[in-house]
Design an enzyme around this catalytic site. Structure first.
Site, PDB file in Angstrom:
ATOM      1  N   ALA A 125      73.045  34.581 105.691  1.00 52.41           N
ATOM      2  CA  ALA A 125      72.906  33.166 106.024  1.00 52.41           C
ATOM      3  C   ALA A 125      74.213  32.543 106.497  1.00 52.41           C
ATOM      4  CB  ALA A 125      72.379  32.390 104.823  1.00 52.41           C
ATOM      5  N   ASP A 174      87.508  33.926 104.716  1.00 50.31           N
ATOM      6  CA  ASP A 174      86.464  34.045 103.702  1.00 50.31           C
ATOM      7  C   ASP A 174      87.030  34.430 102.347  1.00 50.31           C
ATOM      8  OD1 ASP A 174      84.815  33.464 105.782  1.00 50.31           O
ATOM      9  OD2 ASP A 174      83.918  35.456 105.936  1.00 50.31           O
TER      10      ASP A 174
END
Length: 393
Positions: A125, A174
């Site tokens: 996602a 990230d």
């Protein structure tokens, strides 16, 4: 308290898999990036936030050299002897686990271990489930073997695992967001210097993620093409400018405008997106500091237009959702997130505007595409946390 809930979730998952208690449990958040599309691997600027969805890893040491990893999410158990593992360079979930173990302790493990992975981050996602997994595994391994690694080193080694072991050409964003995220704050991160500043967010800000549930086949090859095109741009600007250009963050908007005609297409467009996006991130960070959510939102819309028109990584489904966000009165900003050619859109809204946008997407997206979207409402979260057995209750 969410931290205690996560730790108990990991403990219970471990008990179900191995019929015993773990020695430590770690949890790492997912992330969304407010602005800074494809600037991270160009060593530029990004503005991510950690969110309240997590990967949880519970573990204990074994008496032999075997690593046994159970994924509760995938209902799969894999056994590995680290000394026989080679770099596979594929994206199977176990490669992320073994890559982190290798990056932290090499092939000379004092002993094997048992790990259980659980959590609530939806896969694919665009919420960085891979980095969340890496940091949760890394923090657990650090505690199990009492490794003397600070959080910065942990984030860096997890990034090394993804880039060198798994073979994904990503930036540091990230891993840093999963490590240094703070509740009610965004991270203004310099991906070159690996430094960050936290920026307080207004209390009623809500983050909406719309997963379009589409992934076009171009994604992997086109991503690699963009990396190569940006590198070509670096080489060209090194010839054109009097100062060293090690990445596109070293080229100002003014320098780009002066020499743009000397760069071939489509490399020129790729460079323009990255160079202008870096400036947008810097301006957005200042806007957040001033609590100017309208300006920040407008920059997000501009970011999406650039990703669509210059970087060419959007798709009709993503564009459709961003257009609806633009038309929703009171919604501040939206853009695509992730690699592109499908995936998700992030939108910013105050709490009273949240339901209006959700209703528009729920009503219209299936009608237009025949696909049911997934809509997630998230709040911000702290970064990776871990608790050893003596503190687990």
């Amino acid at each position: 308290m969410i931290e205690n809930q996560l730790i108990m979730k990991g403990k219970e998952a471990f008990q179900a898999a191995f019929d015993d208690d773990p020695k430590c449990v770690s949890a790492a958040p997912g992330r969304v990036n407010l602005i800074g599309g494809h600037t991270d691997y160009n060593r530029g600027y990004v503005l991510p936030v950690a969110i309240d969805r997590h990967t949880v890893v519970a573990g204990r040491r074994r008496t032999d050299q075997e690593i046994v990893v159970h994924s509760q999410t995938l209902a799969e158990t894999i056994r590995v002897d680290l000394s026989t593992v080679e770099q596979q360079q594929n994206t199977s979930w176990i490669e992320y686990v073994i890559g982190v173990v290798s990056a932290l302790v090499g092939e000379t493990l004092p002993s094997g271990m048992e790990l259980v992975i659980t959590g609530d981050i939806p896969l694919g996602a665009g919420l960085s489930s891979s980095a969340s997994l890496e940091l949760a595994v890394g923090a657990t391994v650090r505690d199990l073997f009492d490794l003397q690694l600070d959080d910065r080193s942990l984030a860096s080694r997890c990034w090394t695992a993804e880039t060198e072991f798994v073979g994904v050409e990503c930036g540091i964003m990230d891993q840093y967001a999963a490590t240094f995220g703070e509740e009610n704050h965004a991270l203004f991160l310099d991906c070159h210097n690996k430094t960050h500043e936290t920026i307080k967010l207004t209390d009623d800000l809500r983050i909406i993620v719309v997963d379009t549930n589409v992934k076009h086949e171009l994604a992997a090859s086109a991503y690699n093409d963009r990396v190569s095109e940006c590198q070509e741009g670096v080489e060209e600007f090194n010839k054109l400018l009097s100062h060293e250009v090690s990445s596109l963050r070293d080229v100002s908007v003014e320098e780009f405008e002066s020499y743009a005609e000397s760069i071939r297409q489509p490399v020129r467009d790729r460079c323009e997106h990255v160079i202008r996006e870096n400036r947008r991130v810097q301006v957005a960070a200042q806007a957040l500091k001033s609590n100017d959510l309208e300006q920040c939102g407008n920059l997000m819309f501009s970011s999406h237009e650039s990703l669509r028109d210059l970087y060419e990584v959007s798709c009709p489904e993503l564009d459709m959702v961003v257009d609806w966000a633009h038309e929703t009165e009171g919604l501040m900003g939206a853009r695509m997130i992730g690699g592109g050619f499908g995936g998700s859109v992030i939108a910013l809204a105050t709490s009273d505007m949240l339901n209006s946008f959700k209703k528009v997407v729920e009503k219209s997206y299936f009608t237009e595409t025949g696909i049911e979207p997934e809509i997630y409402t998230s709040q911000t979260s702290d970064g990776v946390t871990s608790i050893k057995y003596k503190d687990i209750r």
